[in-house]
Design an enzyme around this catalytic site. Structure first.
Site, PDB file in Angstrom:
ATOM      1  N   ARG A   7       0.826  -1.219   0.000  1.00 25.93           N
ATOM      2  CA  ARG A   7       0.000   0.000   0.000  1.00 25.93           C
ATOM      3  C   ARG A   7       0.860   1.269   0.000  1.00 25.93           C
ATOM      4  O   ARG A   7       0.514   2.254   0.647  1.00 25.93           O
ATOM      5  CB  ARG A   7      -0.928   0.028   1.216  1.00 25.93           C
ATOM      6  CG  ARG A   7      -2.068  -0.968   1.153  1.00 25.93           C
ATOM      7  CD  ARG A   7      -3.222  -0.400   0.348  1.00 25.93           C
ATOM      8  NE  ARG A   7      -4.282  -1.388   0.176  1.00 25.93           N
ATOM      9  CZ  ARG A   7      -5.380  -1.432   0.922  1.00 25.93           C
ATOM     10  NH1 ARG A   7      -5.583  -0.558   1.869  1.00 25.93           N
ATOM     11  NH2 ARG A   7      -6.290  -2.353   0.681  1.00 25.93           N
TER      12      ARG A   7
ATOM     13  N   ARG B 187      -3.727   6.687   0.637  1.00 29.74           N
ATOM     14  CA  ARG B 187      -4.274   7.922   1.221  1.00 29.74           C
ATOM     15  C   ARG B 187      -3.319   8.702   2.106  1.00 29.74           C
ATOM     16  O   ARG B 187      -3.561   9.871   2.390  1.00 29.74           O
ATOM     17  CB  ARG B 187      -5.551   7.590   2.006  1.00 29.74           C
ATOM     18  CG  ARG B 187      -6.745   7.356   1.107  1.00 29.74           C
ATOM     19  CD  ARG B 187      -7.890   6.725   1.868  1.00 29.74           C
ATOM     20  NE  ARG B 187      -7.498   5.411   2.360  1.00 29.74           N
ATOM     21  CZ  ARG B 187      -8.337   4.512   2.850  1.00 29.74           C
ATOM     22  NH1 ARG B 187      -9.615   4.788   2.943  1.00 29.74           N
ATOM     23  NH2 ARG B 187      -7.904   3.340   3.257  1.00 29.74           N
TER      24      ARG B 187
ATOM     25  N   ARG C 206      -7.991  11.252  -5.636  1.00 29.73           N
ATOM     26  CA  ARG C 206      -9.233  10.644  -5.145  1.00 29.73           C
ATOM     27  C   ARG C 206     -10.370  11.655  -4.996  1.00 29.73           C
ATOM     28  O   ARG C 206     -11.534  11.273  -4.881  1.00 29.73           O
ATOM     29  CB  ARG C 206      -8.976   9.917  -3.820  1.00 29.73           C
ATOM     30  CG  ARG C 206      -8.283   8.583  -3.988  1.00 29.73           C
ATOM     31  CD  ARG C 206      -9.211   7.484  -4.505  1.00 29.73           C
ATOM     32  NE  ARG C 206      -9.987   6.905  -3.408  1.00 29.73           N
ATOM     33  CZ  ARG C 206     -11.269   7.090  -3.209  1.00 29.73           C
ATOM     34  NH1 ARG C 206     -11.957   7.857  -4.033  1.00 29.73           N
ATOM     35  NH2 ARG C 206     -11.880   6.529  -2.204  1.00 29.73           N
TER      36      ARG C 206
ATOM     37  N   ASP D 163      -6.249  -3.523  -7.421  1.00 30.27           N
ATOM     38  CA  ASP D 163      -6.789  -4.074  -6.188  1.00 30.27           C
ATOM     39  C   ASP D 163      -7.001  -5.570  -6.417  1.00 30.27           C
ATOM     40  O   ASP D 163      -7.029  -6.028  -7.564  1.00 30.27           O
ATOM     41  CB  ASP D 163      -8.100  -3.389  -5.796  1.00 30.27           C
ATOM     42  CG  ASP D 163      -8.474  -3.683  -4.343  1.00 30.27           C
ATOM     43  OD1 ASP D 163      -7.987  -2.975  -3.449  1.00 30.27           O
ATOM     44  OD2 ASP D 163      -9.233  -4.640  -4.110  1.00 30.27           O
TER      45      ASP D 163
ATOM     46  N   TYR E  50     -14.105 -12.592   0.088  1.00 30.75           N
ATOM     47  CA  TYR E  50     -14.896 -11.446  -0.376  1.00 30.75           C
ATOM     48  C   TYR E  50     -16.082 -11.900  -1.217  1.00 30.75           C
ATOM     49  O   TYR E  50     -17.183 -11.357  -1.110  1.00 30.75           O
ATOM     50  CB  TYR E  50     -14.013 -10.470  -1.155  1.00 30.75           C
ATOM     51  CG  TYR E  50     -13.096  -9.689  -0.242  1.00 30.75           C
ATOM     52  CD1 TYR E  50     -13.572  -8.594   0.463  1.00 30.75           C
ATOM     53  CD2 TYR E  50     -11.779 -10.073  -0.052  1.00 30.75           C
ATOM     54  CE1 TYR E  50     -12.747  -7.890   1.339  1.00 30.75           C
ATOM     55  CE2 TYR E  50     -10.944  -9.378   0.809  1.00 30.75           C
ATOM     56  CZ  TYR E  50     -11.438  -8.289   1.500  1.00 30.75           C
ATOM     57  OH  TYR E  50     -10.625  -7.599   2.365  1.00 30.75           O
TER      58      TYR E  50
END
Ligand code: CP3
Length: 349
Positions: free
Chosen positions: A29, A33, A42, A78, A156
């Site tokens: 990562r 952010r 974003r 992702d 998921y």
């Protein structure tokens, strides 16, 4: 000038357990952010927009490479978009994470899942890899491609989003082994072919993320997850590049993970690298394993823990410095810069 020479590149040498001039470092990562450049992107785009427009995915991939002296880039993507091609409807809900509107719950749901080729359903990431290579080659920085492992993808697909206990997916696994086999076989095909296509598009190394495998009892891991991850890696092998396996909470599974056949094994901070080396032997490189929270602490506290990781890794070749999991959004950029520089200086041979 430039280009990545796999024979001399520090990260790729460490993947093969060859001696290096300094320990290579990259961070899971590393685009995200905590960087103002990422937050600015974003504001205009959703995460799936960034992933599906190759020019934007390439730009985000490069952001941490421009800011820090990292030894590898990871393609901005992702683990979940491959599920869209299989027929699942994916959304990232602001503040909540991923949501799948039509999760897989029955034998019929599993049988309906498609296994399209990556060229058909994931062309945007393959194109982002080609674009990123053009930008990274002159800098001499190799590019990592990645996929979710079948068990984490199944989590998921069946739960329909993030889940603390994985109750739905584990119940399906325990009650319906035949349905589970079909599901996991499809996921291992999709993940393996996706990894292979990324290597063919130019990725220098491949990482398999099994973020939730640590939730399984060893006997269940051995029967219901390991064979499918192994198959994924066997398919990706044709790409001819190093393969990294990453899992979280794997202290009870390390010997089994050693059987998967990866070149590099990612270790989280709950196991020391000395212990991992002991249990896995010398035929595999190790990646990790700083506690991601250390990046929130003062430089003194962070430096001590970074040095401890280097000390536990020891002098033997085959260590890639990383966190034990991804960079958190609240991490100060300055700590990342200092960490990267410190690892290079403190490990210089
Ligand atoms: O490492 C990198 O810099 C490459 C990009 C990358 C992302 N996701 C971008 C992303 C990688 C390698 C992943 C892998 C991934 N995605 C995993 C495995 C690794 C892990 O963290 O365990 C998992 C489980 C996912 C699924 C996922 N994606 C979740 C649960 C979330 C929401 C949680 C969160 O942090 O918001 C995402 C979203 C996501 N993927 C973000 C990023 C940068 C944050 C999204 C945002 O910008 O709002």
């Amino acid at each position: 000038m430039g280009g990545v020479d796999p024979q001399t590149n520090r990260f790729l040498r460490a993947c093969r357990r060859e001696p290096v001039d300094a320990t290579p470092i990259w961070l899971m990562r590393q685009a995200g952010r905590y960087m103002a450049e990422y937050r600015a992107m974003r504001e205009k785009w959703g995460i799936l927009d960034l992933i599906k427009q190759p020019e934007l995915a390439c730009e985000v991939t490069l952001q941490p490479i421009k800011a820090f002296e990292l030894d590898a880039a990871i393609i901005f993507a992702d683990i979940l978009p491959p599920l869209e091609g299989m027929g699942l409807s994916l959304e990232f809900v602001k503040g909540e994470g991923p949501l799948i509107h039509n999760p897989v719950r029955t034998r019929e749901d599993v049988e309906r899942l498609r296994t399209p080729s990556p060229g058909e359903s994931l062309a945007f990431t393959l194109e982002a890899i080609r674009l990123s290579r053009r930008e990274l080659d002159p800098r001499g920085v190799p590019l990592i491609g990645f996929s979710g492992a079948p068990f984490t993808l199944a989590s998921y697909a069946v739960e329909g989003g993030s889940s603390r206990q994985l109750a739905t997916v584990k119940t399906l696994m325990m009650e319906e082994p035949a349905t589970w086999d079909i599901l996991m076989s499809k996921l291992s095909t999709v993940a393996g072919e996706y990894l292979l296509a990324q290597a063919e598009a130019g990725a220098h190394a491949l990482q398999v993320f099994d973020s939730w495998c640590g939730e399984l009892a060893p006997a269940d891991y051995r029967q219901f997850a390991l064979p499918y991850t192994k198959r994924t890696i066997e398919i990706a092998r044709a790409g001819g590049v190093p393969i990294i396996h990453f899992g979280v909470g794997t202290a009870g599974l390390l010997e089994l993970i050693g059987e998967i056949g990866a070149d590099v094994i990612g270790i989280d901070w709950r196991t020391t690298l000395t212990d991992a080396r002991h249990r896995l032997g010398s035929n595999v490189a190790l990646q990790g394993n700083l506690d991601p929270i250390a990046l929130l602490a003062s430089w003194d506290a962070l430096r001590g823990r970074a040095q401890a990781v280097l000390d536990y890794a020891g002098d033997a070749p085959g260590h890639i410095f990383n966190l034990g999991h991804g960079v958190l959004p609240q991490v100060p950029v300055d700590n990342v810069k200092r960490l990267v520089d410190y690892v290079h200086t403190a490990s210089a041979r």
